[in-house]
Each structure stands twice: as C-alpha cells, then as structure tokens.
Design an enzyme around this catalytic site. Structure first.
Site, PDB file in Angstrom:
ATOM      1  N   SER A 156       0.848  -1.193   0.000  1.00 52.15           N
ATOM      2  CA  SER A 156       0.000   0.000   0.000  1.00 52.15           C
ATOM      3  C   SER A 156       0.889   1.252   0.000  1.00 52.15           C
ATOM      4  O   SER A 156       1.748   1.391  -0.866  1.00 52.15           O
ATOM      5  CB  SER A 156      -0.940  -0.036   1.210  1.00 52.15           C
ATOM      6  OG  SER A 156      -1.953   0.926   1.095  1.00 52.15           O
ATOM      7  N   ARG A 226     -11.709   7.145   9.272  1.00 53.66           N
ATOM      8  CA  ARG A 226     -11.225   5.766   9.306  1.00 53.66           C
ATOM      9  C   ARG A 226     -12.275   4.801   8.762  1.00 53.66           C
ATOM     10  O   ARG A 226     -11.949   3.870   8.019  1.00 53.66           O
ATOM     11  CB  ARG A 226     -10.860   5.390  10.741  1.00 53.66           C
ATOM     12  CG  ARG A 226     -10.499   3.928  10.953  1.00 53.66           C
ATOM     13  CD  ARG A 226      -9.256   3.549  10.174  1.00 53.66           C
ATOM     14  NE  ARG A 226      -8.775   2.226  10.557  1.00 53.66           N
ATOM     15  CZ  ARG A 226      -7.773   1.586   9.973  1.00 53.66           C
ATOM     16  NH1 ARG A 226      -7.138   2.151   8.967  1.00 53.66           N
ATOM     17  NH2 ARG A 226      -7.392   0.402  10.382  1.00 53.66           N
ATOM     18  N   ASP A 322      -8.626  -6.528  -4.909  1.00 49.98           N
ATOM     19  CA  ASP A 322      -8.214  -5.195  -4.464  1.00 49.98           C
ATOM     20  C   ASP A 322      -8.709  -4.168  -5.471  1.00 49.98           C
ATOM     21  O   ASP A 322      -8.200  -4.078  -6.588  1.00 49.98           O
ATOM     22  CB  ASP A 322      -6.686  -5.153  -4.346  1.00 49.98           C
ATOM     23  CG  ASP A 322      -6.164  -3.820  -3.809  1.00 49.98           C
ATOM     24  OD1 ASP A 322      -6.963  -2.881  -3.634  1.00 49.98           O
ATOM     25  OD2 ASP A 322      -4.945  -3.733  -3.571  1.00 49.98           O
ATOM     26  N   HIS A 355      -7.932  -5.214  -0.538  1.00 53.01           N
ATOM     27  CA  HIS A 355      -6.642  -4.557  -0.381  1.00 53.01           C
ATOM     28  C   HIS A 355      -5.897  -5.033   0.860  1.00 53.01           C
ATOM     29  O   HIS A 355      -4.671  -5.153   0.854  1.00 53.01           O
ATOM     30  CB  HIS A 355      -6.851  -3.041  -0.327  1.00 53.01           C
ATOM     31  CG  HIS A 355      -5.590  -2.261  -0.171  1.00 53.01           C
ATOM     32  ND1 HIS A 355      -4.621  -2.220  -1.142  1.00 53.01           N
ATOM     33  CD2 HIS A 355      -5.125  -1.498   0.861  1.00 53.01           C
ATOM     34  CE1 HIS A 355      -3.612  -1.448  -0.736  1.00 53.01           C
ATOM     35  NE2 HIS A 355      -3.895  -1.015   0.478  1.00 53.01           N
TER      36      HIS A 355
END
Length: 378
Positions: A156, A226, A322, A355
């Site tokens: 990432s 978040r 992903d 992901h």
C-alpha cells in the site's frame, strides 16, 4: 557469514528514536530540522552490511512491524511476514522499520513540538510527499551506517515508498518488493481521502488543527475518516461473506439509527479504536502526501524514465479483489520497468480480503516474497 555485534550499540533494537540535525529539504521548498525519527531494528548486520532490509509501512501503520504495539498491545502489524522462520527473518536479515515523518508514533509530525516555539506544529507543519518520507529514511540509514539495502519492501503506501527508493537512490537498492500498490494516486483515491479529511475538519473539536493543549481531539471526525477508508481496504465478497445483512445482537430491525447491521457495528468499532492510536492532523498530512504521489510526474512524465538509473530487481504483487489499487496499476509499473530494462517479476494472487490481503493470512504471498528474497540471496 560473520555478523557485526550490535548488542551494545544504542542505535539498534526496539523502540528507538533519533534526533537528526537536518535540515531535510522538502519537495514543497520548506526545510525540516531537527528531524525526529522513531524506528525499530531486528537481527544483526553481517560483516559486509549486505543483509539489510527496509520495511515501509502503510498509511495507518508504524514502526512496530514485528513487536508488540505499546498502545494497543497487539502483535506487530506484519508478524505474518517478519519474524523467525518468516520470509523476512532476523536470523538472516538486519531489518529496519521507521515511522514515516508526518506520523504520530515518534517521528516528526504535526503533533511534535516546533523548535521555534516549543508548541506543537499542528497545521504549521510543512506539507510532505512520499519522496520526503523516503529521503528521511535515507538519513536514518546513514545514521545506522547502512549504505545499501538488500531489499526495500512495502505494501500500500509502504509500496509507494519502496517503489520510490530506487528512483531517488538507485545505487543504494539491490531489490524492491511492491505489494498492493501503485505508481500514482488516482482521482478515486484522492476523492476517498478528501471525504476523510473533510470529516476531520468538520469536527468542531478540530479547531484548525490546534487541539493539543486541552486534549479535546476531533475523535468523531477521525473515526468517520477511518470508517470511510476502511471500506476501501475490503472487498464486496469479503464483506458479504463476513457480515452479509446479518443484524447485530438483535432479532429485528430497530427502525432507528443505531447499528442494526453487523457491518455497521464493525465499522464503528474500527473508527473508535483507531482514534486511540492515531493523530487527526497526521491523518490529514499523510493522506495529502499519498494524493500528491505520482512517480512519473516527478520524472518528466515518464514512468519508465524514473527507473532508468537503477539495476535493482523488482517483485510486484497484486490481489484480484483489491479495488483500491487494482492489478491494472501493478501492470502499469511492470510495463514501465520492462521498458526501462529492469528485471521485474509480477504475480496476481487470489484472495477474498481485498486490499488488506497483504496484511492477512496469505501463504502464497509469503512464498512469493520468500522465493524472491532467496533468489537474490537477500
């Protein structure tokens, strides 16, 4: 091969922090110094210092890659990859993981005291880029006496740093592992980050970023940020399998706005637990650094040109579920590496976890990384 004893060297070990005089010139034109960097090391350098591996963390990660987190008490965020008998093994490798600048786990960031005033920088902290983070890591490695990396590895945002390393320091990197990442942030990526930033800045406790004095932090806004981001780390299939439309602790809908569904309760938990370990201003700064990330833009618009000076070996890994950094993004990087004449291998792995698959149980990923490192004797 003989190793260098580091048992009595205070630079090495867990929960370390160093203040480097700097200054660090930033892409924005600002200069940052002195520079605090929090980091951890595992294992020992061999005699010729050829076994060093740098691990780069993601947006909400930290330096505790394989040790207990001091706030949450949880195991290191990549304990599945780093540790005894794992692909990155302290018995073979000298492993370094540093908290990126701009973060809040000991490296210089908006919560750090401004040397000029003694007060937290807050939004007076300079805006950063991924390249700035990498240059700060290079300064740390200089401090540790590391001239060359056997490998730099990240997933990432960590993958962005890993990919940036051979473009800025081609002579210092022998191999590079980029997992579930990209060469530039897309409009969709930027859009999701902007939703999160606006949630934080709309929280009345944000107060322009000056919330440190009284401890009344913008926790509600950070929790929403978040929650929104966490959705992008998962896959639809994974969410359906784990939660579906099942209700949370009840047999019927409330016809209200409590967390009726399990997936709602899960996201609320993710948001609330996050605010205990992360700073809202750091979230703003790091997401902005990711949004500015575009390696080709930094090299005259040519992604292949960015890798023209490196002789590093590359390993690219993507996951089929992903949708944040889909396989097509990794293929773009591979094509550019091929055009630059770089040695590159690529694999798309199957996982239901989206992901986040690079952080979760994925034996195939371990086999790929282990094989790549051993193939280069790292």
């Amino acid at each position: 091969m003989a190793t260098i004893s580091i048992t009595e060297d205070s630079r090495f070990g867990l929960r370390r922090q160093v203040r480097l005089p700097g200054p660090l010139p930033l892409v924005s034109g600002a200069r940052l110094g002195p520079l605090d960097i929090a980091y951890e090391t595992y294992g020992a350098m061999n005699a010729d210092r050829s076994n060093v591996i740098l691990i780069c963390h993601a947006l909400t990660g930290d330096q505790y890659v394989a040790s207990e987190h001091p706030i949450t008490g949880k195991p290191g965020w990549w304990w599945r990859m780093v540790g005894e008998g794992k692909p990155v093994d302290p018995a073979r490798h000298f492993i370094v993981c540093a908290n990126v600048i701009g973060s809040c786990l000991g490296s210089s960031g908006p919560a750090s005291p401004d040397p000029a005033t003694g007060e937290p920088y807050a939004m007076r902290f300079p805006v950063l880029t991924i390249a700035d983070m990498v240059r700060a890591q290079a300064m740390l490695l200089d401090h540790l006496g590391v001239d060359r990396l056997a490998a730099v590895i990240g997933g990432s945002m960590g993958g962005m740093q890993a990919l940036t390393w051979p473009t800025l320091f081609p002579e210092r990197v022998e191999s590079c592992v980029v997992i579930a990442s990209t060469a530039r942030h897309s409009a969709q990526n930027i859009a999701f980050h902007e939703v999160g930033r606006q949630a934080i800045m709309a929280d009345p406790h944000w107060r322009g970023g000056d919330y440190y004095a009284d401890g009344r932090v913008p926790s509600a806004g950070l929790a929403v940020a978040r929650m929104a981001a966490h959705i992008t780390y998962l896959s639809e299939a994974g969410l359906t399998e784990k939660f579906g439309r099942r209700l949370q602790g009840r047999e019927a809908k409330t016809f209200g706005f409590d967390a009726d569904f399990q997936v709602e309760s899960y996201l609320r938990h993710q948001g609330l637990s996050f605010v205990d370990r992360f700073d809202a201003n750091s979230y703003l700064y790091i997401t902005r650094a990711m949004d500015y990330y575009d390696i080709a833009e930094d090299h005259g618009g040519s992604l292949a040109g960015a890798f023209a000076g490196t002789r590093a070996r590359f390993c690219l890994v993507s996951f089929d579920t992903d949708w944040l950094y889909p396989t097509a993004e990794s293929r773009i990087i591979v094509h550019a590496l091929n055009a630059a004449g770089a040695q590159a291998s690529f694999v798309e792995l199957s996982s239901p976890f989206g992901h986040d698959a690079f952080l979760l149980e994925c034996p195939e990923l371990n086999r790929v990384v282990d094989g790549f490192l051993k193939g280069g004797r790292a």
